[in-house]
Design a protein around this motif. Structure first.
Motif, PDB file in Angstrom:
ATOM      1  N   PHE A 153       0.823  -1.211   0.000  1.00  0.00           N
ATOM      2  CA  PHE A 153       0.000   0.000   0.000  1.00  0.00           C
ATOM      3  C   PHE A 153       0.859   1.263   0.000  1.00  0.00           C
ATOM      4  O   PHE A 153       0.476   2.280  -0.593  1.00  0.00           O
ATOM      5  CB  PHE A 153      -0.972  -0.003   1.178  1.00  0.00           C
ATOM      6  N   SER A 154       2.022   1.207   0.626  1.00  0.00           N
ATOM      7  CA  SER A 154       2.913   2.375   0.593  1.00  0.00           C
ATOM      8  C   SER A 154       3.341   2.677  -0.829  1.00  0.00           C
ATOM      9  O   SER A 154       3.349   3.837  -1.262  1.00  0.00           O
ATOM     10  CB  SER A 154       4.155   2.114   1.462  1.00  0.00           C
ATOM     11  N   ALA A 208      -2.657  -2.965   8.960  1.00  0.00           N
ATOM     12  CA  ALA A 208      -1.390  -2.837   8.232  1.00  0.00           C
ATOM     13  C   ALA A 208      -1.463  -1.704   7.217  1.00  0.00           C
ATOM     14  O   ALA A 208      -0.462  -1.040   6.933  1.00  0.00           O
ATOM     15  CB  ALA A 208      -1.046  -4.149   7.531  1.00  0.00           C
ATOM     16  N   ALA A 209      -2.649  -1.483   6.656  1.00  0.00           N
ATOM     17  CA  ALA A 209      -2.807  -0.437   5.635  1.00  0.00           C
ATOM     18  C   ALA A 209      -3.072   0.938   6.241  1.00  0.00           C
ATOM     19  O   ALA A 209      -3.144   1.930   5.493  1.00  0.00           O
ATOM     20  CB  ALA A 209      -3.959  -0.813   4.701  1.00  0.00           C
ATOM     21  N   TYR A 210      -3.170   1.030   7.570  1.00  0.00           N
ATOM     22  CA  TYR A 210      -3.549   2.305   8.184  1.00  0.00           C
ATOM     23  C   TYR A 210      -2.491   3.385   7.947  1.00  0.00           C
ATOM     24  O   TYR A 210      -2.821   4.517   7.570  1.00  0.00           O
ATOM     25  CB  TYR A 210      -3.780   2.117   9.682  1.00  0.00           C
ATOM     26  N   LEU A 211      -1.215   3.040   8.162  1.00  0.00           N
ATOM     27  CA  LEU A 211      -0.163   4.046   7.988  1.00  0.00           C
ATOM     28  C   LEU A 211      -0.085   4.538   6.537  1.00  0.00           C
ATOM     29  O   LEU A 211      -0.025   5.759   6.305  1.00  0.00           O
ATOM     30  CB  LEU A 211       1.185   3.488   8.451  1.00  0.00           C
ATOM     31  N   PRO A 212      -0.063   3.628   5.539  1.00  0.00           N
ATOM     32  CA  PRO A 212      -0.094   4.133   4.156  1.00  0.00           C
ATOM     33  C   PRO A 212      -1.338   4.974   3.858  1.00  0.00           C
ATOM     34  O   PRO A 212      -1.262   5.964   3.126  1.00  0.00           O
ATOM     35  CB  PRO A 212      -0.090   2.851   3.318  1.00  0.00           C
ATOM     36  N   ALA A 213      -2.492   4.578   4.440  1.00  0.00           N
ATOM     37  CA  ALA A 213      -3.727   5.342   4.216  1.00  0.00           C
ATOM     38  C   ALA A 213      -3.611   6.728   4.822  1.00  0.00           C
ATOM     39  O   ALA A 213      -4.043   7.736   4.234  1.00  0.00           O
ATOM     40  CB  ALA A 213      -4.918   4.598   4.813  1.00  0.00           C
TER      41      ALA A 213
END
Length: 860
Positions: A290-291, A381-386
């Motif tokens: 996602f990053s 896991a996708a929270y930081l990229p989001a």
């Protein structure tokens, strides 16, 4: 609604890029669900078996112990046959039948081959009763009618090719008995892997109990309209409340279930632990995916912000994509988990444990738990990229696409990472300096967690330096292509750090366990060299059995042997001179020659004195705890025997791991206070050869036990190799389970490279336009992959060796004092990581080489 449509469009537009992340979710969820389905199926199988084999009410001796306990005398606890008549007189009893059952047996065929299970299941011998018809049918021949006949279960017959008329020899504490198969009985429910032989009642009593007129338990059937609970109450009243254990069918089944429950729980939680490691590694893969997708869509997100999308909407759009990925991967993972459980059942069948797919148990909580875990882990896991995507400003629409705004590792990350790593290192140092293993293990656990997190956080900072060093050694020889591969790996330290960290976790655990395993073997070998003076060791090859008297007598007839030492264990209650009673201490009874066979240092007295008349020894820690000194008189109440007053003649050092804390006395002392029919069998025996006759004695000892395949004669070299093999088998099993995490990490490398190729499409086109060949391009990507893999391997192996060395310091407190680094294994893993990198780069490199140069240059 607009957010959902955008998310759906982006998800399906990049479905190829999501595929490998989905595989990570699928594998992790499958491992969790497969473990739960497999363990639930095993529980169902055992529950059905125990329910089918238990009578309405069972009466057994009070001293029989828990289900699955095997008496040290080799003969199960029994009660007089008169109990059957007494129980039959109780109101509500329809029928009462005496039964005999023993698990302390070995069954061999005419070729002297062991017919017992190879899966660790028991071999059970007993008499054929009407209660057995609940769980078995005689499908061939007939039940045994006399001492020359025996019946066997169909699973064992099929496995070993046995048929009616074949000869079987049953080896038990009471002696050896030979009979021919008269019948074969088939289970109505699944037999998880036990081997069962049946005799007629008189033969079972004589050969398993050593006497007639006694039973190990009584099976009672309730009359119509009488519940099991009511029948139990009436039988208890008839027999006397404290005379015997009386259990209903449910209580008996629960007791049996407990005997296997601990094994099932250990296996289940161990496998779930490895599934958790796979999930942890999968998190890095998802974050990376996602990053990179967010970075590649920077311009697109900027345009969305410019036309009115809020930060929250952009954030939610990425999270919805993660949700879709989690749902898709989890659904497939649940299905794959059921398939994995069936595969595990087939694997166990190959190892001797039969599990029927008809008992396959999928409770509703299993798919729900798998779905929740997969979705929650993916979204988190996708929270930081989001969150990063939500911070993209409208001005980003003016930038070149795919330009990452956070390529450099921040100073704050470096500080936090170093603090965490330093704190973890301090905890590991504190663990290594601990005086007690129990205290040190807490610091070890904390140190492992903090150093792991610290390395993950500081990974991008380390990437710059470590990758340059690896590249200087490996890549500079390849000229400009090698330098470009190095710069690509250094282009985004955060991405390289995260990709390497995924591989680091699995390899750190491999390195740690390798160090611990090698140190255990080296320490035990060193301890054996220092402590064991016997030339030969004789011990059973299967758990739960002892060395029978007949086998011990046969061993005593071996030639070229200077002495043979018997070694038995018995429980006793010990009362100190101060009047304090310590219940259930283990006392080791041996011949006086044991002082030569095992060299033990003493802090007070001499060990040979402990084998004198009415004498004994204790360990230094026990003596210190209870204020004992040489010359004290101790009261010893032997299990199934009388109370003796023994003089404390020696206090042994608790240094070393062999027999640490053991209490010794002479076997003749034990024989003085314990009846002959209650004497324990030998757990292990030792022998030494006449001077210069080691080879001849070794052969003679083996020949003397040729009729007993359940025992093994080993010299010290054999014993060390057996120990090494046992540790090696355990490590191989653990490595196999860790393989799932490593596979997920490899997928992470593949995904990173694949997305990196997409991100650099225009760049690749320009390089191809100015003369870079396809072969050089593919080589560049493969080298980049190798560097990333070696970076992760270097961090993982270094971290794991640190963990392993600290764990060994704790083991040193238990006597395992030798630290051994298995360099061949470490080097092999490091070199193997390079091949992992090459393998991971195959598809991305091939796709990069196939790009159309003009289309690549035209890509925005």
């Amino acid at each position: 609604m607009t957010v959902l449509k955008t998310s759906m469009r982006n998800f399906f537009a990049h479905k190829g890029r999501m595929a490998l992340s989905a595989v990570a979710v699928v594998l992790s969820v499958a491992f969790v669900c497969g473990t739960l389905v497999f363990s639930d199926t095993m529980s169902t199988t055992f529950d059905k078996l125990f329910a089918a084999t238990s009578a309405d009410v069972t009466v057994s001796p009070k001293s029989a112990g828990d289900a699955g306990d095997r008496p040290r005398s080799g003969k199960p606890e029994s009660m007089p046959a008169s109990v059957v008549q007494e129980a039959r007189k109780a109101a509500g009893v329809k029928s009462a039948e005496g039964a005999v059952m023993s698990q302390s047996v070995t069954v061999v065929n005419a070729k002297n081959e062991n017919m017992g299970p190879t899966s660790g299941g028991p071999t059970i011998a007993g008499n054929w009763t009407h209660n057995d018809l609940r769980s078995m049918d005689i499908t061939s021949g007939h039940a045994p009618r006399g001492p020359t006949e025996v019946m066997i279960d169909a699973d064992t017959a099929d496995k070993h090719g046995l048929k009616i008329g074949d000869e079987l020899r049953t080896i038990a504490a009471a002696g050896d008995h030979t009979a021919k198969i008269s019948g074969i009985a088939t289970f109505k429910v699944t037999n998880p892997g036990a081997a069962i032989v049946y005799f007629d009642t008189a033969t079972a009593q004589r050969e398993l109990l050593g006497t007639t007129g006694r039973f190990t338990h009584v099976n009672l059937t309730a009359a119509a309209g009488v519940s099991d609970t009511a029948l139990k109450a009436k039988v208890t009243t008839a027999l006397g409340k404290s005379a015997y254990d009386v259990k209903t069918q449910k209580e008996a089944a629960d007791d049996n279930r407990k005997s296997v429950g601990s094994f099932l729980d250990v296996m289940k939680y161990a496998m779930l632990g490895f599934a958790g490691i796979a999930f942890l590694v999968g998190i890095f893969l998802i974050i990376n995916t996602f990053s990179m997708l967010v970075a590649q869509r920077t311009r697109e997100i900027g345009l969305m912000r410019a036309i009115g999308s809020s930060r929250k909407q952009v954030n939610r759009s990425v999270l919805v994509e993660a949700l879709l990925l989690g749902v898709f991967g989890s659904v497939l993972g649940v299905g794959a988990g059921i398939g994995l459980a069936v595969g595990l059942m087939k694997l166990m069948a190959g190892m001797g444990m039969e599990l029927s797919t008809g008992d396959l148990t999928v409770v509703w909580t299993t798919p729900v738990l798998g779905m929740v875990l997969g979705i929650v882990v993916t979204v988190l896991a996708a929270y930081l990229p989001a969150r990063r995507a939500g911070k993209v400003s409208p001005m980003a629409a003016l930038r070149d696409a795919g330009t990452p705004a956070d390529g450099r590792a921040s100073a704050l990350r470096a500080v936090i990472g170093l603090l965490l790593t330093g704190g973890g290192g301090f905890l590991l140092y504190t663990a290594a300096q601990a005086d007690k293993a129990s205290e040190g293990s807490l610091f070890l656990g904390g140190g492992v967690v903090l150093t792991l997190i610290g390395f993950v956080v500081v990974g991008p900072v380390l990437a710059s330096g470590v990758v340059r060093v690896i590249s200087a050694v490996l890549l500079r020889a390849f000229g400009p292509v090698g330098r470009m591969a190095e710069r690509n790996a250094l282009r985004n330290p955060r991405r390289t750090g995260a990709t390497g960290a995924a591989l680091m976790i699995g390899l750190a655990l491999v390195a740690c366990l390798s160090v611990v395993g090698s140190s255990m073997v080296a320490s035990a070998t060193d301890e054996l060299d220092k402590s064991v003076g016997a030339d030969f060791i004789v011990q059973p090859t299967q758990p739960g059995i002892s060395i029978t008297q007949k086998a011990a007598d046969a061993l005593g007839k071996a030639q070229h042997v200077s002495h043979i030492t018997r070694y038995k264990q018995i429980d006793a209650d010990l009362t100190t001179p101060a009047g304090k009673t310590v219940d259930g201490v283990g006392l080791s009874a041996a011949d006086p020659t044991y002082a030569k066979d095992l060299r033990r240092e003493t802090t007070e007295g001499t060990l040979s004195a402990a084998y004198g008349r009415n004498a004994m020894s204790v360990g230094a820690d026990f003596a210190k705890k209870h204020g004992l000194k040489v010359g004290d008189e101790l009261k010893i109440a032997f299990e199934h025997g009388r109370t003796a007053e023994l003089r404390l003649a020696a206090i042994t050092s608790d240094e070393g791991s062999v027999d640490k804390g053991a209490m010794y006395t002479n076997i003749t002392t034990l024989e003085r206070y314990v009846p002959a029919d209650r004497m324990p069998q030998n757990d292990i025996m030792f022998a030494s050869a006449d001077k210069g006759q080691q080879d001849a004695a070794y052969k003679s000892l083996k020949d003397s036990l040729a009729k007993y395949p359940q025992y093994k004669v080993m010299d010290q070299t054999d014993f060390k190799q057996t120990l090494k093999d046992q540790v090696g088998q355990l490590l191989n099993m653990v490595y196999g389970l860790l393989g799932l995490a490593i596979i997920v990490a490899i997928l992470g490398v593949v995904n990173t490279l694949a997305l990196s190729v997409v991100e650099r499409t225009r760049e690749i086109g320009l390089m191809r336009a100015i003369g870079l060949s396809r072969r050089q391009l593919r080589r560049m990507i493969r080298m980049e992959s190798v560097v990333i893999a070696l970076f992760g391997a270097l961090l993982g192996l270094g971290l794991g060796m640190g963990w392993g060395a600290t764990a060994q310091q704790l083991l040193a407190l238990e006597g395992l004092k030798v630290l051994e680094i298995p360099w061949p294994t470490i080097i092999a893993v490091f070199v193997g990581s390079a091949f992992v990198g090459l393998f991971a780069a195959l598809v991305p490199a091939f796709r990069a080489g196939r790009m159309n140069v003009l289309n690549a240059i035209a890509t925005e």
